[in-house]
Design an enzyme around this catalytic site. Structure first.
Site, mmCIF file in Angstrom:
data_model
loop_
_atom_site.group_PDB
_atom_site.id
_atom_site.type_symbol
_atom_site.label_atom_id
_atom_site.label_comp_id
_atom_site.label_asym_id
_atom_site.label_seq_id
_atom_site.Cartn_x
_atom_site.Cartn_y
_atom_site.Cartn_z
ATOM 1 C CE LYS A 279 -3.735 -1.992 2.815
ATOM 2 N NZ LYS A 279 -4.875 -1.764 1.894
ATOM 3 N NE ARG A 353 -11.031 -9.717 -2.077
ATOM 4 C CZ ARG A 353 -11.370 -8.786 -2.974
ATOM 5 N NH1 ARG A 353 -11.664 -9.128 -4.212
ATOM 6 N NH2 ARG A 353 -11.406 -7.504 -2.629
#
Length: 508
Positions: A279, A353
């Site tokens: 990130k 996920r």
């Protein structure tokens, strides 16, 4: 690790001086022609004089406005507080959420005082419960890593609710519930607020055990060896890049009187760098909150156990730290998930996920009546619904009641669809599916991915399921408001408890 201050909640029906309080709070609303003094226990003469002075005092009645005045002899308190409740109609009747927010805002802003009387309009037990819950949520602070408490204002420790229904038999259990809800939400906030240096997979598992003490729940922890042996490829694939290895924690409440069975699955990424798909540095510190979903489901089950609700409730905490290293998963790696499906990892920052998929499969194998997963899953949720509204997707039989429960609890959620055209975008050239797909509508694409792992019930049909994306509302980077403090908010705990209560009421 989880140190919470709990507020003492009580009621009073006459003579304010008996409360020996530091402040008495009364409400002011925004009427069509200016500020309106709401129903209160002041004498008629005092109330009339105060109402005539509101505009001169700069009181508007806007939500979160708090004006302190010298106390009146009739109140027995040194301070009289005018608390704004926002817009009111001609009938001056407040919703439960307006009462909850006004009480929470007042208690939050009156930190430093010990005892506060909340004399807001309460015509029914439900109104008193809303005020009590707001007070419990407002009385929060996170200061455990301060080297000194000097200059810090302790939360209000006693809230006395002035009400004409103080003698109602339903009031005591309502206050008990409000206290338990406040405790669960504040414990969730405290977990979210922990620095990643102190909260990592192993210590998160320890915190779950600590919080469960004294409650009729069973806690089971999978360490990295057991996860590897039993094939939890999603959790291991995400967590193996960190020196602090992953955990799966199961917290089970199974009373003999249970008439329903639900499973709650929570994302517990204790820090998310994005892994190899790293990130940007700006804002990365907020990624300590990427475990909010796991904190929510943990404390929801503990609240259900504390309330003694006749439902079997199991929380699955899917915990890992997503770090870049020589051992980390790479883009183009293929992981074999728990249950055997394979996933091509096209972006290591779509890691939530992956851990959630393992948890959903594990939950499915116990054939619950419904599975609800909660996760800070996508930045796309913030784009679609903003900072305060969670997205809910899945089976209509679960999402509809969840929305109704959120409305009752005073939390913001909004149902979103799961368009079938999104599923082909998750196709992989080398595995059963890829972990990312269509960029537009990314919140829904992530939910479509999770749906692939929801198992079938004993009837052969897919287990009713809902996914709640709390990426925005789980963490408040703005100013405090209402009963909501900065940083961790504890959102969705109240909704899930209300959902279970509604489920049981419908079946009764």
């Amino acid at each position: 690790m989880v140190k919470n201050t709990e507020i003492n909640l009580s009621t009073l029906s006459r003579d304010l001086r008996k409360a020996s309080s530091d402040a008495v709070v009364i409400g002011v609303g925004q009427g069509s022609d200016g500020p309106v003094l709401l129903e209160n226990p002041l004498t008629a003469k005092s109330a009339e004089a105060l109402a005539d002075s509101l505009k001169v005092l700069g009181v508007t009645g806007a939500a979160d406005q708090l004006v302190r005045l010298p106390g009146l002899p009739e109140t027995g308190a040194g301070v009289l507080v005018l608390a704004g409740v926002g817009k009111v109609g001609a009938d001056r009747v407040l919703s439960e959420e307006s009462l909850r927010r006004a009480a929470g805002s007042a208690v939050r802003q009156l930190a430093g005082l010990t005892t506060v009387v909340l004399a807001l309009p309460t015509a029914a037990v439900a109104d008193v419960a809303a005020v009590a819950e707001g007070a419990a949520l407002g009385a929060y602070a996170f200061t455990e890593y301060r080297s000194s408490q000097d200059g810090l204002k302790a939360p209000v420790s006693n809230a006395v609710i002035y009400t004409d229904v103080a003698g109602e038999p339903e009031l005591r259990p309502a206050l008990t519930r409000a206290g338990l809800i406040g405790k669960a939400v504040n414990a969730t906030r405290t977990l979210v607020n922990q620095p990643p240096s102190h909260l990592y997979p192993e210590t998160f598992a320890d915190a779950a055990k600590e919080l469960s003490k004294g409650l009729p729940v069973k806690v089971t922890v999978w360490d990295e060896k057991r996860l590897e042996k039993e094939g939890f490829g999603g959790i291991m694939g995400v967590g193996k890049g960190s020196a602090r290895q992953p955990r799966l924690v199961k917290v089970e409440y199974a009373p003999a009187t249970a008439t329903a069975k639900i499973a709650l699955v929570g994302k517990g990424i204790t820090f998310d760098t994005g892994g190899i798909s790293i990130k940007p540095a700006l804002g990365m510190g907020d990624m300590k909150s990427d475990m909010a979903g796991a904190a929510v489901v943990l404390n929801t089950v503990l609240a259900i156990a504390g309330l003694g609700l006749p439902v079997k409730a199991t929380a699955w905490l899917c915990i890992a730290e997503n770090m870049p290293s020589g051992a980390a998963s790479r883009p183009a790696d293929v992981l074999t998930m728990f249950g055997g499906k394979t996933v091509e990892v096209l972006n290591t920052d779509a890691e939530g996920r992956l851990v959630m998929a393992d948890g959903i499969v594990a939950a499915s194998r116990e054939y619950p009546d419904a599975i609800i997963d909660v996760a800070t899953l996508t930045g796309a949720q913030l784009i679609a619904l903003g900072n305060r509204t969670a997205g809910v997707m899945g089976s209509d039989s679960v999402t509809g009641p969840l929305k109704a429960a959120a409305d009752r609890a005073g939390e913001l959620v909004w149902p979103m669809p799961l368009p079938e055209e999104l599923r082909p975008s998750l196709d992989s050239q080398v595995a059963d599916l890829a972990n990312i797909g269509e960029r537009h509508g990314g919140m829904m694409t992530a939910a479509v991915f999770l749906r692939e792992f929801v198992g079938k019930g004993k009837d052969g049909e897919q287990i009713p399921w809902a996914h709640v994306d709390i990426a925005g509302p789980s963490f408040n980077n703005g100013s405090p408001y209402g009963y909501t403090h900065k940083q961790g908010t504890g959102c969705t705990v109240r909704t899930l408890v209300a959902y279970v209560e509604d489920l049981l009421a419908a079946a009764a």
